[in-house]
Write a protein that holds these residues in place. Structure first.
Motif, short mmCIF file in Angstrom:
data_model
loop_
_atom_site.label_atom_id
_atom_site.label_comp_id
_atom_site.label_asym_id
_atom_site.label_seq_id
_atom_site.Cartn_x
_atom_site.Cartn_y
_atom_site.Cartn_z
N PHE A 187 23.55 -8.79 27.40
CA PHE A 187 22.40 -7.94 27.06
C PHE A 187 21.52 -8.56 25.98
N SER A 188 22.10 -9.42 25.14
CA SER A 188 21.31 -10.06 24.09
C SER A 188 20.50 -11.24 24.61
N LYS A 189 20.87 -11.78 25.77
CA LYS A 189 20.22 -12.98 26.30
C LYS A 189 19.37 -12.74 27.54
N THR A 190 19.65 -11.68 28.29
CA THR A 190 18.93 -11.48 29.54
C THR A 190 17.44 -11.22 29.31
N PRO A 191 16.58 -11.88 30.08
CA PRO A 191 15.14 -11.62 29.98
C PRO A 191 14.71 -10.38 30.77
N ARG A 192 15.64 -9.82 31.53
CA ARG A 192 15.30 -8.64 32.35
C ARG A 192 15.14 -7.41 31.46
N PHE A 193 14.25 -6.53 31.88
CA PHE A 193 14.09 -5.28 31.15
C PHE A 193 15.15 -4.29 31.60
N ILE A 194 15.96 -3.88 30.66
CA ILE A 194 16.97 -2.86 30.92
C ILE A 194 16.77 -1.78 29.87
N PRO A 195 16.51 -0.54 30.27
CA PRO A 195 16.26 0.54 29.30
C PRO A 195 17.38 0.64 28.26
N VAL A 196 16.99 0.85 27.02
CA VAL A 196 17.95 0.91 25.92
C VAL A 196 19.05 1.96 26.15
N PRO A 197 18.73 3.16 26.65
CA PRO A 197 19.81 4.14 26.90
C PRO A 197 20.87 3.62 27.88
N ILE A 198 20.44 2.84 28.87
CA ILE A 198 21.40 2.28 29.83
C ILE A 198 22.28 1.24 29.15
N VAL A 199 21.67 0.38 28.33
CA VAL A 199 22.43 -0.64 27.59
C VAL A 199 23.47 0.04 26.70
N LYS A 200 23.05 1.06 25.96
CA LYS A 200 23.98 1.76 25.07
C LYS A 200 25.11 2.43 25.84
N ALA A 201 24.76 3.01 27.00
CA ALA A 201 25.79 3.68 27.82
C ALA A 201 26.81 2.68 28.34
N LYS A 202 26.33 1.51 28.78
CA LYS A 202 27.24 0.48 29.29
C LYS A 202 28.15 -0.04 28.17
N LEU A 203 27.56 -0.30 27.00
CA LEU A 203 28.34 -0.80 25.87
C LEU A 203 29.39 0.22 25.43
N PHE A 204 28.99 1.48 25.41
CA PHE A 204 29.93 2.53 25.01
C PHE A 204 31.07 2.64 26.01
N SER A 205 30.74 2.63 27.30
CA SER A 205 31.76 2.76 28.33
C SER A 205 32.73 1.59 28.31
N VAL A 206 32.18 0.38 28.19
CA VAL A 206 33.04 -0.81 28.14
C VAL A 206 33.92 -0.79 26.90
N SER A 207 33.37 -0.35 25.77
CA SER A 207 34.15 -0.27 24.53
C SER A 207 35.33 0.68 24.67
N ILE A 208 35.07 1.83 25.27
CA ILE A 208 36.14 2.82 25.46
C ILE A 208 37.22 2.29 26.40
N LEU A 209 36.78 1.72 27.53
CA LEU A 209 37.74 1.30 28.57
C LEU A 209 38.49 0.02 28.24
N THR A 210 37.82 -0.92 27.58
CA THR A 210 38.47 -2.22 27.37
C THR A 210 39.03 -2.42 25.96
N ILE A 211 38.70 -1.52 25.03
CA ILE A 211 39.25 -1.64 23.68
C ILE A 211 40.06 -0.40 23.30
N ALA A 212 39.41 0.76 23.27
CA ALA A 212 40.09 1.98 22.82
C ALA A 212 41.26 2.35 23.73
N LEU A 213 41.02 2.36 25.04
CA LEU A 213 42.09 2.74 25.98
C LEU A 213 43.27 1.78 25.94
#
Length: 202
Positions: free
Chosen positions: A27-53
């Protein structure tokens, strides 16, 4: 002092953090436009599933005495955590980072899944490949591929990752957590799936 530093390296660059680092890097390198809410949702979901869980599952396994420590010192202790981690990655692929949305991250996690399953098979065969090296090498190859894919200069990242890979290997050797061959095999288990999967998205 050196012992504390090397232990800190193993902790800071723990394998559980690498999938999230891969997502952040993308997400820090891609030149594609991805809405900020989507980026935050993906980061939150990945954090929960791959770290917290996984952390919660580790505590559960330790509580019910399926593992003796969080360092998974024996191949037998690795089997259940690796199976659970494979299931978590499949969940990420099906619900969070699907192919239709972000193919680069989808194939990154497919590579992570392949590496995890390979490590699991080796655990059944009583071989303890370095999970630290598997995770770091997978992230390293993905970062290189992202640089090529988007035609951006990531020489600094590559140099830093080479230093980190060396530091992780030195740390694991110094702490007598792995032999040289276990580190080398771990490196290739992490790198090769990412390299093969480039054919599908690069």
């Amino acid at each position: 002092m050196i012992n504390h530093i090397l232990r800190a390296i193993s902790f800071i660059f723990h394998p559980v953090l690498m999938p999230l680092l891969g997502v952040i890097f993308y997400f820090s390198k891609t030149p594609r436009f991805i809405p900020v809410p989507i980026v935050k949702a993906k980061l939150f979901s990945v954090s929960i599933l791959t770290i917290a869980l996984p952390i919660l599952l580790f505590y559960l396994l330790k509580t019910i005495k399926k593992i003796d420590s969080f360092y998974l010192e024996t191949t037998q202790e690795r089997i259940i955590p690796l199976i659970l981690n494979s299931a978590i990655i499949i969940l990420v692929l099906n619900r969070v980072l699907t192919y239709n949305e972000i193919p680069e991250l989808y194939y990154f996690f497919v590579g992570v899944l392949c590496s995890t399953i390979t490590c699991l098979i080796l655990a059944f065969l009583k071989f303890k490949a370095s999970i630290h090296m598997i995770a770091a090498a997978g992230f390293f190859m993905f970062a290189v591929a992202i640089g090529i894919h988007f035609k951006i200069n990531i020489n600094g990242t590559i140099a830093l990752m080479c230093i980190i890979l060396g530091a992780i290997a030195s740390s694991r050797l110094h702490l007598k957590a792995h032999s040289s061959i276990e580190l080398i095999i771990g490196f290739f288990i992490g790198l090769i799936p990412q390299l093969i999967l480039l054919n599908y998205w690069l």
